[in-house]
Design a protein around this motif. Structure first.
Motif, short mmCIF file in Angstrom:
data_model
loop_
_atom_site.label_atom_id
_atom_site.label_comp_id
_atom_site.label_asym_id
_atom_site.label_seq_id
_atom_site.Cartn_x
_atom_site.Cartn_y
_atom_site.Cartn_z
N LEU A 34 0.81 -1.22 0.00
CA LEU A 34 0.00 0.00 0.00
C LEU A 34 0.84 1.27 0.00
N LEU A 35 2.12 1.14 0.27
CA LEU A 35 3.00 2.31 0.36
C LEU A 35 3.11 2.98 -1.00
N SER A 36 2.80 4.28 -1.03
CA SER A 36 2.82 5.01 -2.28
C SER A 36 3.78 6.19 -2.20
N ASP A 37 4.09 6.75 -3.36
CA ASP A 37 4.92 7.96 -3.41
C ASP A 37 4.26 9.09 -2.64
N GLU A 38 2.94 9.17 -2.73
CA GLU A 38 2.18 10.20 -2.02
C GLU A 38 2.40 10.10 -0.51
N MET A 39 2.33 8.89 0.03
CA MET A 39 2.54 8.70 1.46
C MET A 39 3.97 9.03 1.86
N CYS A 40 4.91 8.65 1.02
CA CYS A 40 6.31 8.96 1.31
C CYS A 40 6.52 10.47 1.34
N LEU A 41 5.93 11.19 0.41
CA LEU A 41 6.06 12.65 0.37
C LEU A 41 5.41 13.27 1.61
N LEU A 42 4.25 12.78 2.00
CA LEU A 42 3.61 13.28 3.22
C LEU A 42 4.52 13.10 4.43
N ALA A 43 5.12 11.93 4.54
CA ALA A 43 6.01 11.65 5.67
C ALA A 43 7.22 12.58 5.65
N VAL A 44 7.78 12.82 4.48
CA VAL A 44 8.95 13.70 4.37
C VAL A 44 8.60 15.12 4.77
N VAL A 45 7.50 15.64 4.24
CA VAL A 45 7.11 17.02 4.51
C VAL A 45 6.76 17.22 5.98
N ARG A 46 6.12 16.24 6.58
CA ARG A 46 5.67 16.40 7.96
C ARG A 46 6.67 15.93 9.00
N GLY A 47 7.57 15.04 8.61
CA GLY A 47 8.46 14.49 9.64
C GLY A 47 9.90 14.29 9.25
N GLY A 48 10.20 14.35 7.97
CA GLY A 48 11.58 14.21 7.55
C GLY A 48 11.87 12.95 6.76
N LEU A 49 12.93 13.02 6.01
CA LEU A 49 13.34 11.93 5.12
C LEU A 49 13.67 10.65 5.88
N ARG A 50 14.13 10.78 7.09
CA ARG A 50 14.53 9.60 7.88
C ARG A 50 13.39 8.61 8.07
N LEU A 51 12.15 9.06 7.92
CA LEU A 51 11.00 8.19 8.12
C LEU A 51 10.73 7.27 6.93
N VAL A 52 11.23 7.64 5.77
CA VAL A 52 10.96 6.88 4.55
C VAL A 52 12.00 5.77 4.41
N PRO A 53 11.54 4.56 4.12
CA PRO A 53 12.50 3.47 3.92
C PRO A 53 13.56 3.85 2.87
N GLU A 54 14.79 3.51 3.13
CA GLU A 54 15.90 3.92 2.27
C GLU A 54 15.68 3.53 0.81
#
Length: 71
Positions: free
Chosen positions: A32-52
């Motif tokens: 279910l992980l999408s680019d949209e969710m990854c971008l939301l996580a980056v904007v709200r919490g930082g790149l460290r939250l997104v799987p490498e």
């Protein structure tokens, strides 16, 4: 979201969870992980939250543009 059974995790539920708390991205099933969710996580919490393996140039740029959080 951590306590929501995986069978009940829908795309819309995952987006809502990541919007409210970017750390919730760690509980989003890979299917279910999408680019949209990854971008939301980056904007709200930082790149460290997104799987490498999901980090892209665009996500890195978004992190820089949002104050370099979690880099």
């Amino acid at each position: 979201m951590e306590h929501t059974p995986e069978a009940l995790r829908t795309r819309s539920l995952c987006i809502a969870a990541v919007s409210g708390d970017p750390v919730a991205i760690q509980f989003v099933p890979e299917t279910l992980l999408s680019d949209e969710m990854c971008l939301l996580a980056v904007v709200r919490g930082g790149l460290r939250l997104v799987p490498e393996e999901r980090r892209t140039y665009e996500l890195c740029l978004a992190a820089v543009n949002h104050g370099g959080k979690g880099m």
